[in-house]
Motif scaffolding. Structure first.
Motif, mmCIF file in Angstrom:
data_model
loop_
_atom_site.group_PDB
_atom_site.id
_atom_site.type_symbol
_atom_site.label_atom_id
_atom_site.label_comp_id
_atom_site.label_asym_id
_atom_site.label_seq_id
_atom_site.Cartn_x
_atom_site.Cartn_y
_atom_site.Cartn_z
ATOM 1 N N GLU A 52 63.125 38.681 32.107
ATOM 2 C CA GLU A 52 62.209 39.653 31.999
ATOM 3 C C GLU A 52 60.476 38.820 31.251
ATOM 4 N N LYS B 12 48.428 41.500 41.889
ATOM 5 C CA LYS B 12 49.256 41.785 43.078
ATOM 6 C C LYS B 12 49.397 41.475 43.606
ATOM 7 N N SER C 133 57.973 44.373 42.507
ATOM 8 C CA SER C 133 58.450 45.496 41.514
ATOM 9 C C SER C 133 57.729 44.886 40.355
ATOM 10 N N LEU C 134 57.382 45.588 39.478
ATOM 11 C CA LEU C 134 56.440 45.148 38.111
ATOM 12 C C LEU C 134 55.818 46.520 37.399
ATOM 13 N N THR C 135 56.537 47.145 36.509
ATOM 14 C CA THR C 135 55.742 48.065 35.727
ATOM 15 C C THR C 135 54.107 46.729 34.817
ATOM 16 N N ALA C 136 53.514 48.558 35.135
ATOM 17 C CA ALA C 136 51.950 47.559 34.377
ATOM 18 C C ALA C 136 51.795 48.221 32.993
ATOM 19 N N SER C 137 51.133 48.580 32.081
ATOM 20 C CA SER C 137 50.653 49.232 31.269
ATOM 21 C C SER C 137 49.224 48.810 31.022
ATOM 22 N N LEU D 19 52.274 43.256 31.880
ATOM 23 C CA LEU D 19 53.111 43.667 32.934
ATOM 24 C C LEU D 19 54.617 43.023 32.861
#
Length: 127
Positions: free
Chosen positions: A3, A17, A27-31, A72
């Protein structure tokens, strides 16, 4: 698999990005997150104070402020981690305080719905 967790400046999100996609990482997750580093300086307040804005000047000296950032999260096969870290550094390095941090953590497994693939197969971005 690993991770990769990165804290970056919010104004670097699009550039990051694009750079990751160019490196073959889609593929990614962003907050949206708030945080501070060693300095604890809110650079927006400093800029406002330098510009003579009363509301910024009044906030100076009230202690450290939390700064808006982006977090990220990427889960990658181990072979892609060096490319991801190098890409994140290049896309986000300004040479100034507040460029962020990158953490690499172990991940024991991954599963993809709806087909139930597991391990690196679940991370395959080509399927």
């Amino acid at each position: 698999m690993k991770e990769v967790l990165a804290i970056i400046r919010q104004n670097k999100m699009n550039e990051t990005k694009v750079a990751l996609a160019a490196a073959g990482i889609y593929s990614l997750t962003a907050s949206k997150v708030l945080g501070r580093g060693r300095g604890g300086v809110d650079f927006r307040v400093l800029r406002g104070a330098e510009d003579g804005r009363e509301e910024a000047i009044s906030q100076l000296g009230q202690g450290p402020r939390l700064i808006p950032k982006r977090m990220l999260l990427l889960v990658l096969p181990e072979a892609k981690v060096p490319v991801a870290v190098e890409t994140l550094i290049k896309a986000n390095q300004t040479g100034k305080p507040g460029d962020g941090k990158i953490f690499v953590l172990p991940t024991s497994d991954a599963f993809r719905n709806p087909h139930g693939e597991a391990g690196d197969v679940a991370l395959n971005e080509e399927n």
